[in-house]
Design a protein around this motif. Structure first.
Motif, PDB file in Angstrom:
ATOM      1  N   TRP A  18     -22.067 -15.460  -9.537  1.00  0.00           N
ATOM      2  CA  TRP A  18     -21.092 -16.546  -9.387  1.00  0.00           C
ATOM      3  C   TRP A  18     -20.110 -16.554 -10.555  1.00  0.00           C
ATOM      4  CZ3 TRP A  18     -19.337 -19.335  -5.586  1.00  0.00           C
ATOM      5  CH2 TRP A  18     -18.674 -20.539  -5.817  1.00  0.00           C
ATOM      6  N   ASN A  19     -20.611 -16.318 -11.758  1.00  0.00           N
ATOM      7  CA  ASN A  19     -19.740 -16.269 -12.932  1.00  0.00           C
ATOM      8  C   ASN A  19     -18.766 -15.102 -12.859  1.00  0.00           C
ATOM      9  OD1 ASN A  19     -20.958 -18.534 -14.040  1.00  0.00           O
ATOM     10  ND2 ASN A  19     -22.417 -17.342 -15.251  1.00  0.00           N
ATOM     11  N   GLY A  20     -19.118 -14.070 -12.100  1.00  0.00           N
ATOM     12  CA  GLY A  20     -18.209 -12.955 -11.897  1.00  0.00           C
ATOM     13  C   GLY A  20     -17.151 -13.233 -10.851  1.00  0.00           C
ATOM     14  N   VAL A  21     -17.421 -14.190  -9.967  1.00  0.00           N
ATOM     15  CA  VAL A  21     -16.482 -14.530  -8.893  1.00  0.00           C
ATOM     16  C   VAL A  21     -15.442 -15.550  -9.349  1.00  0.00           C
ATOM     17  CG1 VAL A  21     -16.285 -15.685  -6.649  1.00  0.00           C
ATOM     18  CG2 VAL A  21     -18.040 -13.937  -7.012  1.00  0.00           C
ATOM     19  N   MET A  28     -19.062  -7.818  -8.601  1.00  0.00           N
ATOM     20  CA  MET A  28     -18.531  -8.931  -7.816  1.00  0.00           C
ATOM     21  C   MET A  28     -17.034  -8.800  -7.611  1.00  0.00           C
ATOM     22  SD  MET A  28     -21.314 -10.225  -7.068  1.00  0.00           S
ATOM     23  CE  MET A  28     -20.639 -11.468  -5.963  1.00  0.00           C
ATOM     24  N   LYS A  29     -16.317  -8.291  -8.588  1.00  0.00           N
ATOM     25  CA  LYS A  29     -14.886  -8.052  -8.390  1.00  0.00           C
ATOM     26  C   LYS A  29     -14.663  -7.028  -7.285  1.00  0.00           C
ATOM     27  CE  LYS A  29     -10.520  -6.913 -10.625  1.00  0.00           C
ATOM     28  NZ  LYS A  29     -10.052  -6.179  -9.420  1.00  0.00           N
ATOM     29  N   GLN A  30     -15.448  -5.962  -7.301  1.00  0.00           N
ATOM     30  CA  GLN A  30     -15.301  -4.933  -6.271  1.00  0.00           C
ATOM     31  C   GLN A  30     -15.635  -5.483  -4.892  1.00  0.00           C
ATOM     32  OE1 GLN A  30     -17.258  -1.251  -7.228  1.00  0.00           O
ATOM     33  NE2 GLN A  30     -17.009  -0.408  -5.175  1.00  0.00           N
ATOM     34  N   LEU A  31     -16.697  -6.269  -4.790  1.00  0.00           N
ATOM     35  CA  LEU A  31     -17.093  -6.810  -3.493  1.00  0.00           C
ATOM     36  C   LEU A  31     -16.066  -7.808  -2.968  1.00  0.00           C
ATOM     37  CD1 LEU A  31     -20.938  -7.329  -4.002  1.00  0.00           C
ATOM     38  CD2 LEU A  31     -19.796  -5.517  -2.717  1.00  0.00           C
ATOM     39  N   VAL A  32     -15.528  -8.646  -3.841  1.00  0.00           N
ATOM     40  CA  VAL A  32     -14.503  -9.596  -3.408  1.00  0.00           C
ATOM     41  C   VAL A  32     -13.235  -8.856  -2.991  1.00  0.00           C
ATOM     42  CG1 VAL A  32     -12.978 -11.460  -4.180  1.00  0.00           C
ATOM     43  CG2 VAL A  32     -15.422 -11.544  -4.710  1.00  0.00           C
TER      44      VAL A  32
END
Length: 223
Positions: A13-16, A208-212
């Motif tokens: 979550w902190n990465g999103v 998380m950046k890659q997945l978003v």
């Protein structure tokens, strides 16, 4: 299709959050949430929390309150060394729990909480390179001594939440897409991130950046 994105672990979550700096952060009973626009559609993001209990409770609440047609779970997982590589994207097809212990009979409790995800609605080929497979879940980081057993049941990765999410989604007849990227590897000798959580935190942020970034492509793959 009304879609909701759920994120489990705190590091995930902190990465999103930094990816949506203008988002209005609100709260619901299980944590934070916000709404973003993807593919010109409003998409709510919810932090469900780590572990099976928080994940199951949060998902049931989200389904009851928002009636999503599709739930997408983005996150990390631990990979079995020699079976997967760090950075592999796992498209989860099946889940099971491995931390339920029955000592009074020979009943295989893991079958009760096992789920097979219906992905027939997902167009092929997938929009990004993936590896389809089975994920095992427990309220525990992956114990090295369990790897042989988990591999015997077909698992290639493990996490804390996927099996609980899949079970709740199945009980509610709700479509669920679980995309988990391997953050760290564990062998029968130990794990590269064990006693060094900064490895996980840094990799989780990048994952998380890659997945978003990939999320719009996955949404376009819905039949």
């Amino acid at each position: 299709m009304k879609t909701i994105v759920i994120i489990s672990a705190n590091a995930e979550w902190n990465g999103v959050l930094p990816l949506f700096p203008s988002a209005k952060i609100e709260r619901y009973p299980y944590g934070e949430c916000f709404e973003a626009t993807l593919n010109e559609l409003p998409i709510p993001f919810f932090h469900t929390g780590w572990g099976k209990t928080a994940s199951a409770g949060a998902l049931q609440y989200i389904i009851d309150k928002h009636s999503p047609e599709l739930v997408i779970n983005l996150g990390t997982c631990g990979g079995f060394a020699g079976v997967v590589n760090q950075g592999d994207l796992i498209l989860v097809e099946q889940t099971f729990m491995y931390d339920i212990v029955e000592l009074m009979s020979d009943l295989d409790i893991s079958d009760y909480y096992a789920s097979t995800l219906d992905l027939s609605w997902l167009a092929e080929p997938e929009p990004f390179p993936t590896r389809r497979g089975i994920i095992a879940s427990a309220d525990s980081d992956l114990p090295p001594h369990k790897i042989s057993f988990l591999r015997s049941k077909g698992a290639i990765v493990a996490d804390w939440e996927s099996a609980a999410l899949a079970w709740v989604a199945r009980k509610n007849n709700t479509r669920l897409l679980i995309l988990r990227m391997v953050s760290d590897l564990v062998s029968e000798e130990g794990g590269e991130a064990y006693a060094n959580i900064e490895i996980f935190n840094e990799r989780a942020k990048a994952i998380m950046k890659q997945l978003v970034d990939q999320l719009p492509g996955w949404m376009k793959a819905i039949k």
